[in-house]
Design a protein around this motif. Structure first.
Motif, PDB file in Angstrom:
ATOM      1  N   GLU A 135       0.827  -1.209   0.000  1.00  0.00           N
ATOM      2  CA  GLU A 135       0.000   0.000   0.000  1.00  0.00           C
ATOM      3  C   GLU A 135       0.859   1.256   0.000  1.00  0.00           C
ATOM      4  OE1 GLU A 135      -3.448  -1.952   2.870  1.00  0.00           O
ATOM      5  OE2 GLU A 135      -2.189  -0.340   3.656  1.00  0.00           O
ATOM      6  N   ALA A 136       0.258   2.326  -0.498  1.00  0.00           N
ATOM      7  CA  ALA A 136       0.850   3.656  -0.388  1.00  0.00           C
ATOM      8  C   ALA A 136      -0.292   4.610  -0.068  1.00  0.00           C
ATOM      9  CB  ALA A 136       1.532   4.067  -1.685  1.00  0.00           C
ATOM     10  N   VAL A 137      -0.062   5.482   0.895  1.00  0.00           N
ATOM     11  CA  VAL A 137      -1.042   6.485   1.285  1.00  0.00           C
ATOM     12  C   VAL A 137      -0.414   7.839   0.984  1.00  0.00           C
ATOM     13  CG1 VAL A 137      -2.463   7.380   3.160  1.00  0.00           C
ATOM     14  CG2 VAL A 137      -1.912   4.951   3.091  1.00  0.00           C
ATOM     15  N   VAL A 138      -1.057   8.601   0.096  1.00  0.00           N
ATOM     16  CA  VAL A 138      -0.465   9.830  -0.434  1.00  0.00           C
ATOM     17  C   VAL A 138      -1.401  11.008  -0.202  1.00  0.00           C
ATOM     18  CG1 VAL A 138       0.476  10.888  -2.527  1.00  0.00           C
ATOM     19  CG2 VAL A 138       0.518   8.415  -2.271  1.00  0.00           C
ATOM     20  N   ASP A 139      -0.848  12.129   0.208  1.00  0.00           N
ATOM     21  CA  ASP A 139      -1.636  13.347   0.378  1.00  0.00           C
ATOM     22  C   ASP A 139      -2.340  13.693  -0.938  1.00  0.00           C
ATOM     23  OD1 ASP A 139      -2.102  16.377   0.423  1.00  0.00           O
ATOM     24  OD2 ASP A 139      -1.432  16.009   2.478  1.00  0.00           O
ATOM     25  N   VAL A 140      -3.598  14.107  -0.859  1.00  0.00           N
ATOM     26  CA  VAL A 140      -4.351  14.424  -2.080  1.00  0.00           C
ATOM     27  C   VAL A 140      -3.691  15.519  -2.905  1.00  0.00           C
ATOM     28  CG1 VAL A 140      -6.610  13.644  -1.256  1.00  0.00           C
ATOM     29  CG2 VAL A 140      -5.913  16.007  -0.873  1.00  0.00           C
ATOM     30  N   GLU A 141      -2.900  16.378  -2.268  1.00  0.00           N
ATOM     31  CA  GLU A 141      -2.237  17.456  -2.995  1.00  0.00           C
ATOM     32  C   GLU A 141      -0.919  17.029  -3.637  1.00  0.00           C
ATOM     33  OE1 GLU A 141      -1.874  20.996  -0.633  1.00  0.00           O
ATOM     34  OE2 GLU A 141      -4.003  21.002  -0.138  1.00  0.00           O
ATOM     35  N   ASN A 142      -0.438  15.847  -3.319  1.00  0.00           N
ATOM     36  CA  ASN A 142       0.836  15.379  -3.866  1.00  0.00           C
ATOM     37  C   ASN A 142       0.578  14.607  -5.170  1.00  0.00           C
ATOM     38  OD1 ASN A 142       3.405  14.498  -4.365  1.00  0.00           O
ATOM     39  ND2 ASN A 142       3.799  13.835  -2.270  1.00  0.00           N
ATOM     40  N   VAL A 155      -2.890   0.709  -8.007  1.00  0.00           N
ATOM     41  CA  VAL A 155      -4.281   1.050  -8.298  1.00  0.00           C
ATOM     42  C   VAL A 155      -4.785   2.043  -7.254  1.00  0.00           C
ATOM     43  CG1 VAL A 155      -6.631   0.128  -8.450  1.00  0.00           C
ATOM     44  CG2 VAL A 155      -4.700  -1.178  -9.380  1.00  0.00           C
ATOM     45  N   ARG A 156      -5.373   3.120  -7.734  1.00  0.00           N
ATOM     46  CA  ARG A 156      -5.981   4.113  -6.840  1.00  0.00           C
ATOM     47  C   ARG A 156      -7.289   3.514  -6.322  1.00  0.00           C
ATOM     48  NH1 ARG A 156      -6.384  10.344  -7.162  1.00  0.00           N
ATOM     49  NH2 ARG A 156      -8.234  10.750  -5.914  1.00  0.00           N
ATOM     50  N   GLU A 157      -7.388   3.388  -5.000  1.00  0.00           N
ATOM     51  CA  GLU A 157      -8.566   2.772  -4.407  1.00  0.00           C
ATOM     52  C   GLU A 157      -9.584   3.793  -3.920  1.00  0.00           C
ATOM     53  OE1 GLU A 157      -7.093   0.044  -1.454  1.00  0.00           O
ATOM     54  OE2 GLU A 157      -6.764  -1.477  -2.994  1.00  0.00           O
ATOM     55  N   GLY A 158      -9.142   5.000  -3.614  1.00  0.00           N
ATOM     56  CA  GLY A 158     -10.076   6.014  -3.164  1.00  0.00           C
ATOM     57  C   GLY A 158      -9.432   7.002  -2.210  1.00  0.00           C
ATOM     58  N   VAL A 174      -4.954   9.685  -0.355  1.00  0.00           N
ATOM     59  CA  VAL A 174      -5.365   8.754  -1.403  1.00  0.00           C
ATOM     60  C   VAL A 174      -4.704   7.414  -1.119  1.00  0.00           C
ATOM     61  CG1 VAL A 174      -5.455   8.295  -3.885  1.00  0.00           C
ATOM     62  CG2 VAL A 174      -5.504  10.658  -3.060  1.00  0.00           C
ATOM     63  N   MET A 175      -5.511   6.345  -1.127  1.00  0.00           N
ATOM     64  CA  MET A 175      -5.009   4.991  -0.898  1.00  0.00           C
ATOM     65  C   MET A 175      -4.721   4.327  -2.241  1.00  0.00           C
ATOM     66  SD  MET A 175      -4.193   2.338   0.955  1.00  0.00           S
ATOM     67  CE  MET A 175      -4.854   2.472   2.600  1.00  0.00           C
ATOM     68  N   TYR A 176      -3.505   3.799  -2.371  1.00  0.00           N
ATOM     69  CA  TYR A 176      -3.091   3.033  -3.535  1.00  0.00           C
ATOM     70  C   TYR A 176      -2.678   1.641  -3.082  1.00  0.00           C
ATOM     71  CZ  TYR A 176      -2.869   7.106  -6.608  1.00  0.00           C
ATOM     72  OH  TYR A 176      -3.196   8.196  -7.365  1.00  0.00           O
ATOM     73  N   SER A 177      -2.813   0.667  -3.976  1.00  0.00           N
ATOM     74  CA  SER A 177      -2.331  -0.674  -3.644  1.00  0.00           C
ATOM     75  C   SER A 177      -1.777  -1.364  -4.885  1.00  0.00           C
ATOM     76  CB  SER A 177      -3.454  -1.530  -3.047  1.00  0.00           C
ATOM     77  OG  SER A 177      -4.402  -1.852  -4.050  1.00  0.00           O
ATOM     78  N   LEU A 178      -0.889  -2.294  -4.619  1.00  0.00           N
ATOM     79  CA  LEU A 178      -0.344  -3.186  -5.630  1.00  0.00           C
ATOM     80  C   LEU A 178      -0.402  -4.573  -5.014  1.00  0.00           C
ATOM     81  CD1 LEU A 178       1.153  -3.221  -8.434  1.00  0.00           C
ATOM     82  CD2 LEU A 178       3.261  -3.313  -7.114  1.00  0.00           C
ATOM     83  N   LEU A 179      -0.992  -5.521  -5.729  1.00  0.00           N
ATOM     84  CA  LEU A 179      -1.132  -6.876  -5.213  1.00  0.00           C
ATOM     85  C   LEU A 179      -0.021  -7.759  -5.732  1.00  0.00           C
ATOM     86  CD1 LEU A 179      -5.008  -7.280  -5.548  1.00  0.00           C
ATOM     87  CD2 LEU A 179      -3.667  -6.342  -3.645  1.00  0.00           C
ATOM     88  N   SER A 180       0.287  -8.799  -4.977  1.00  0.00           N
ATOM     89  CA  SER A 180       1.408  -9.675  -5.313  1.00  0.00           C
ATOM     90  C   SER A 180       1.220 -10.369  -6.668  1.00  0.00           C
ATOM     91  CB  SER A 180       1.615 -10.735  -4.221  1.00  0.00           C
ATOM     92  OG  SER A 180       0.435 -11.508  -4.062  1.00  0.00           O
ATOM     93  N   ASP A 181       0.001 -10.550  -7.099  1.00  0.00           N
ATOM     94  CA  ASP A 181      -0.232 -11.209  -8.378  1.00  0.00           C
ATOM     95  C   ASP A 181      -0.333 -10.213  -9.541  1.00  0.00           C
ATOM     96  OD1 ASP A 181      -2.677 -10.119  -7.690  1.00  0.00           O
ATOM     97  OD2 ASP A 181      -3.786 -11.988  -7.828  1.00  0.00           O
ATOM     98  N   HIS A 182      -0.043  -8.950  -9.265  1.00  0.00           N
ATOM     99  CA  HIS A 182      -0.066  -7.912 -10.303  1.00  0.00           C
ATOM    100  C   HIS A 182       1.378  -7.586 -10.680  1.00  0.00           C
ATOM    101  CE1 HIS A 182      -1.786  -4.512 -12.488  1.00  0.00           C
ATOM    102  NE2 HIS A 182      -0.680  -3.871 -12.159  1.00  0.00           N
TER     103      HIS A 182
END
Length: 187
Positions: A135-142, A155-158, A174-182
């Motif tokens: 996961e990555a959690v990023v400020d909406v302004e970044n 993938v942007r999750e919301g 903003v929550m992003y994720s990358l799954l091991s099968d991606h």
């Protein structure tokens, strides 16, 4: 995650063969102090800008001795940033980890963040076979950091509203994720 480029000047391309990742060393203090205390760099990070060399040394020691997975991003052996992966240790969350990164503002807009995030995202699933989600959690302004993650294949999750208390103010993230099968994109 600071990788924002607010300038309109063209950036010099970097030969990616000159980029490496390695553990931090106390000898990195001068390089670290060249980029970490910057107001631009600290904008999206928890530390206050313009910290002292003594405070910088404390931060380096903490990273070297207490962080389970952190690397110096180097250009020709010189530290220009950092990237880390922090695992979640609670039972039901053990399959998740969070990636974070920051690069000195002199190196923004050159593809370095995209390169190292992609390399680390691919490698960490091999190093930590129990990991299923990064996961990555990023400020909406970044916005620049959001672009880095998207280029790599996250993938942007919301948007997580008022998710993080940052320098005394609640911030949307903003929550992003990358799954091991991606598979990681190397664009």
């Amino acid at each position: 995650m600071a990788d924002t480029d607010n300038s309109s000047s063209p950036k010099t391309a970097v030969d990616f063969q000159r980029i490496s990742l390695r553990p931090f060393d106390l000898a990195d203090i001068d390089d670290y102090m060249a980029w970490a205390p910057s107001e631009e760099v600290s904008r999206f990070y928890s530390w206050e800008p313009n910290f002292s060399r003594e405070e910088g040394m404390k931060r380096l020691k903490s990273m070297i001795f207490y962080h389970p997975w952190i690397r110096s991003i180097c250009l020709d052996g010189k530290s220009i940033g950092e990237i880390s992966v922090t695992g979640f240790s609670r039972g039901g969350d053990r399959h998740r980890a969070e990636i974070g990164y920051v690069i000195g503002s002199d190196y923004w807009g050159r593809g370095i963040a995209t390169l190292v995030v992609g390399l680390v995202a691919e490698a960490i699933f091999w190093e930590w076979p129990h990991l299923e989600r990064l996961e990555a959690v990023v400020d909406v302004e970044n916005v620049a950091s959001q672009r880095v993650l998207e280029k790599v294949g996250f993938v942007r999750e919301g948007v997580l509203r008022k998710f993080y208390l940052f320098k005394g103010k609640s911030r949307d993230m903003v929550m992003y994720s990358l799954l091991s099968d991606h598979h990681v994109s190397q664009d």
